[in-house]
Each structure stands twice: as C-alpha cells, then as structure tokens.
Motif scaffolding. Structure first.
Motif, short mmCIF file in Angstrom:
data_model
loop_
_atom_site.label_atom_id
_atom_site.label_comp_id
_atom_site.label_asym_id
_atom_site.label_seq_id
_atom_site.Cartn_x
_atom_site.Cartn_y
_atom_site.Cartn_z
N PRO A 93 -2.76 8.36 16.15
CA PRO A 93 -2.39 7.99 14.70
C PRO A 93 -2.03 9.15 13.65
N ALA A 94 -2.64 10.46 14.16
CA ALA A 94 -2.38 11.38 13.12
C ALA A 94 -0.96 12.12 12.96
N VAL A 146 1.64 9.87 14.06
CA VAL A 146 2.21 8.56 13.48
C VAL A 146 2.19 8.84 11.85
N GLU A 147 1.34 8.87 11.31
CA GLU A 147 1.24 9.29 9.78
C GLU A 147 2.13 10.66 9.62
N ASP A 148 1.87 11.36 10.33
CA ASP A 148 2.97 12.77 9.82
C ASP A 148 4.18 12.36 10.01
N GLN A 197 5.95 9.45 9.71
CA GLN A 197 6.48 8.48 8.56
C GLN A 197 6.41 9.36 7.28
N GLN A 198 5.42 10.21 6.82
CA GLN A 198 5.63 11.23 5.83
C GLN A 198 6.92 11.96 5.76
N ARG A 218 8.02 0.81 11.08
CA ARG A 218 6.86 0.02 10.94
C ARG A 218 5.73 0.66 12.01
#
Length: 530
Positions: free
Chosen positions: A476-477, A479-481, A483-484, A497
């Motif tokens: 998850p970390a 993934v978030e990185d 997307q940013q 998405r």
C-alpha cells in the motif's frame, strides 16, 4: 569469460571489397572472428562459418528443401543459429526464428502455419519441440545438442555433408512472426530477393551508410536472435565483414563489462535494457571503460523521454533511435542532437513517407493524433492471411501496423501507443504509454504495464501492473507513493485506480510486452465475479 580474440584480425579496410558475403570474407580473412557468444566464449572464424553453413545447406538439400521452402529455428542464443540462417540464405530458403517462450501448442501453430519442413532446437527446449512436432507430420526435428527420440542430431548429420556451396545457390531471407502480443502471431513474408549473393540489401546499405557499420565493427547484440532486429542486424554485420558479440542472456552489468573487454564499437538495445542499466548503483555504472563505444541504436518499443535523456547524459551523443517493425513497411531515424531538439520523437522517415490518418481515413494536420501509415514503403503480406494483409492497407496502398502517433511541422514522428492498447474510460481515450513512461521514472520501479480492465460504470478502468525494484516494497505505501508521483504530471482520469504488483512482467526479451496476457487475466477475474 573464455578467451577468444578478434584483435588485429578485425582491423582492415573495406577498400577493394568486391562482394558482401561471409564466403568472400572466409577467403580473404579466414582467421577473422565472425562471432563470439558471451559468457560461454563459444566462437567461430569466417572460415568456420563458411564451412559449417555450407554443410548445413547441403543437409537441407538432402532432406529435399528447395528454393522457397521454410525452416524453423527454436533455440536459445547459440552459435548454430548463424550456421543455419546463413545456410538457408545460401539455398533460397526462408528461415523462421521462433520465440523461446512459446508453449508446444503455440510452437506447433507456427510450424504448421509457416510450412516449415525442418525444425532446429536445443536441450533447454527439447521437450516443447518434441511435443509440438507430434502434430506436425511434415516437419523433421533436429537438436543442436543431445539427440533424443523425436529430435535428430544436427551436428552429426551436418558433419557428414561436404563443406561446399550447393549447386543451385540463391538468396533466402527471414520469414519472421510478429510478437503476438495482441493475438495469434502473424508470419511476415516478403518475396525472395532477386539479388546476387554478394549484393547489399536495403538494410545492409542502411547499416553501412547511416549507422557506420563496416569490416572494423565489433557489434554487441544483447537480445534474442529470434527477434527481427537482432537477427537482421547480425546478418548485416557478417555481410560487411564485422564481428558479432552475442549475449546469451542479457545482464545489465555484464553488458557494460563486455563493451570494455571486447572493445565494442556498435550496439543495439531496447528501452528495458536502458532502464536496467540506469538502475545499477552509480559505482557499477562508472566502473567500466566505454570509450570504444561509438554508436548505439535502440528500437522495438517507445523509450520514455527521461530514460533516453539520462542515457544520452551518460553515454554521450552516440545513441540513435529508429522506428520500424518486422513488416519493414517504413522506417524513421533520429540522431542524438535532433532528438535533443525534438524530445520524444522517433525521427524522420528514411524509408517510406509517413501520414497520420483518422479512423475514417482523413489525413490529419501536424500535431493531430491518428493512425500512422507509410506511403511507398516496403510491400509485405501476412502469410496465409489475406484478410489481415488487406486490413493493413488503405485504398491508396499505404500500410499501417496499428500504431497511434502524430507528426510535427518538421516531419518528426511521435508515437502515442498502439490502437489495440487504447483504454476508453467514461468515453475518454487514454493511451497507456504515457502513464507507463511516468511510472518507470519512479526510483522503486523497474517495469510497468498499464491496461484497461472491465468496469460497470466507466466501461474500462485504468490498472497499472508494476514490477518493483525490490519486491519487499510491494504494498500500500508504494501504491500511494506512485499515485502521488503520477498526480504531479497527469490528469486525474489517467491515474490508475488500481495498482497491482508482479515479480516479473510478461515481457519478451526483445522488450515487447504481452499485454494480451495481462488483459485476459483481468477479464477472467471480472467474469468470475459476475
């Protein structure tokens, strides 16, 4: 590495050369190295290549093969590859290099579709070859390694043949199959050339005149020989009397080491090779002396702008890029300085005249995206598939391979993506290549693919499948990185998405991605849910 020197034997001039063929080089410089395989060190001089390829062509005649017949080569990067291709080239025979990643069913399809009468394989692929040949009664199987039931010994039978040219020599040529990334592969067939054995074909002229290849060239080939560009380029090197250095399997650091140790002058790459070299630690990248390296060319897949710029900063102005395909219906080329002035371009046409057309066939103005067509390029047909052949041409006789792109006012071509990869989400056209190019610049990513998966609300949703540099980062970390990272330059609708992780994407060694396999897996998941 096993010692096998090309040294002073490679230093001679093209002056006085009357013909472009290993036969001539074997007579003029028999001890000169024709090729060397790394890391095994297996090699052959031009005299050895001449003898073995003559014996192999005699073997093909002994099995009844005549001008226009076909052989299949289903093997890893091994020295026998060149014996067989030059044997076929001497005997007017088509030679079909086949991907080593195929299943028995996929291999059988190509053997049957091509009409191959002989199939050559090796120990690592013997089981697949034997299974495939069970349904191919008209094809005789050989192995260049250990003979087993179902595969005869190529070397033993070759060595019973005379090392002299066949009585009726004529030019053969490759009949290669498209990668099959969006469906069954298609055999690309050209008429056998009406050329003298020692004449240069258009590719040979391009290597000589545009890329500076010659008798002094030491050419590094890090990709599989079954792919069109490595096979054709290496045969061109042999026509010109140079030396080929073949990597049996690509390794980023080993490639740099080989450039230094073999004094490589020319090379060819795909973007994934560059990405892997750039991800090496700085102290590894600067460890090797690359000063012999005068010319590098890349193709096969679009190269992210940041990756290309970083490679030019590292290697200097020696990196050229071209756009073409197995069909060879057109070709563009861009030099380093021109690319710097037109970042992202694949160049201007050197074969055929490019046009950008809308779906209804209307020609579009500069900077408008559409299907890329070539006028006055090489004519081709898909073997046994007149429907697909007809679909590749428009009413003007221009041909397309389904790539999307645009031209600027100076005639430089820019590729957007393949039409078949386009995602339509909420009625908006989204091209995956732009997103992939951005993802790959993240320091924790080594490879990425973006596809469209079924979505009840939007028709398709954007999914990224990412191969992390370190598998422990998958989660998850990251993934978030990511997307940013994407949000800084891409509109919201283009940001995946869903981001999933794979330890290795289904990419061919030639750089092309089997997106069909990824899309099919998500389609099956959607069906299972419904």
């Amino acid at each position: 590495m096993v010692a096998c020197s090309h040294g002073s034997q490679s230093k001679r001039s093209n002056e006085g050369m009357q013909t472009f063929h290993p036969h001539w080089h074997a007579k003029a410089h028999p001890a000169k190295l024709a090729y060397k395989f790394i890391p095994s060190g297996k090699c052959a001089t031009y005299a050895e290549l001449e003898a073995r390829s003559n014996q192999a062509s005699q073997l093909m005649r002994a099995y009844g093969l005549q001008r226009g017949d076909v052989i299949g080569i289903f093997m890893e990067n091994l020295p026998e590859y060149f014996e067989l291709t030059w044997a076929a080239d001497r005997a007017g025979i088509y030679f079909t290099g086949i991907s080593t990643r195929l299943t028995a069913d996929e291999l059988a399809y190509i053997v049957k579709d091509s009409g191959a009468k002989m199939l050559f394989s090796c120990d690592a692929l013997a089981d697949v070859a034997i299974e495939a040949l069970r349904g191919c009664q008209d094809c005789v199987g050989f192995t260049v390694d250990t003979p087993v039931p179902g595969l005869r010994s190529y070397v033993a039978e070759r060595d019973t043949r005379r090392a002299v040219p066949v009585d009726d020599p004529s030019r053969g040529m490759p009949m290669l199959y498209s990668s099959g990334t969006t469906g069954r592969p298609k055999g690309v067939q050209f008429p056998l050339p009406d050329l003298a054995m020692g004449d240069l074909d258009p590719l040979g002229l391009l290597l000589q005149n545009a890329f500076g290849f010659g008798a002094d060239s030491i050419y590094l080939s890090p990709a599989p020989l079954y792919h069109a560009a490595p096979l054709r380029f290496n045969l061109g090197v042999h026509r010109l009397g140079g030396t080929s250095i073949i990597m049996e399997k690509y390794d980023a650091e080993l490639a740099l080491q080989v450039i230094e140790e073999e004094a490589v002058t020319h090379s060819q790459w795909v973007p994934t090779h560059f990405v892997r070299m750039l991800k090496l630690p700085e102290e590894v990248r600067t460890r090797y002396d690359l000063t012999s390296h005068k010319f590098a060319v890349h193709a096969a897949a679009p190269c992210p702008v940041d990756v290309k710029r970083d490679m030019l900063d590292w290697w200097g102005p020696i990196i050229f890029e071209y756009y073409s395909a197995t069909e060879f219906n057109g070709m563009t080329l861009v030099a380093p300085a021109d690319w710097r002035n037109h970042p992202g371009t694949v160049g201007r046409a050197v074969l055929g005249k490019p046009h950008i057309l809308s779906d209804d066939g209307t020609e579009l103005p500069p900077r408008s995206e559409g299907l890329v067509y070539f006028e006055d390029g090489t004519l081709f047909e898909y073997h046994n598939d007149p429907v697909k052949t007809a679909e590749a041409y428009n009413d003007k006789g221009w041909s397309t391979l389904g790539d999307i792109g645009w031209l600027d006012e100076d005639g430089y071509l820019y590729l957007t993506d393949r039409k078949s990869y386009m995602i339509i989400s909420g009625g908006v056209n989204i091209y995956p290549q732009e997103i992939e190019d951005r993802i790959i610049t993240h320091p924790k990513v080594v490879d990425a693919a973006v596809i469209g998966a079924p979505d009840e609300d939007f028709g398709e949703r954007v999914i990224a499948v990412v191969q992390p540099l370190d598998w422990s980062d998958a989660g998850p970390a990251l993934v978030e990185d990511l997307q940013q990272h994407l949000a800084a330059t891409l509109s919201k609708i283009k940001i995946p998405r869903q981001i999933d992780f794979m330890q290795e994407l289904p990419r061919q060694p030639n750089g092309k991605l089997y997106k069909r396999l990824l899309k099919d897996s998500y389609i099956e998941k959607a069906r299972a849910v419904n």
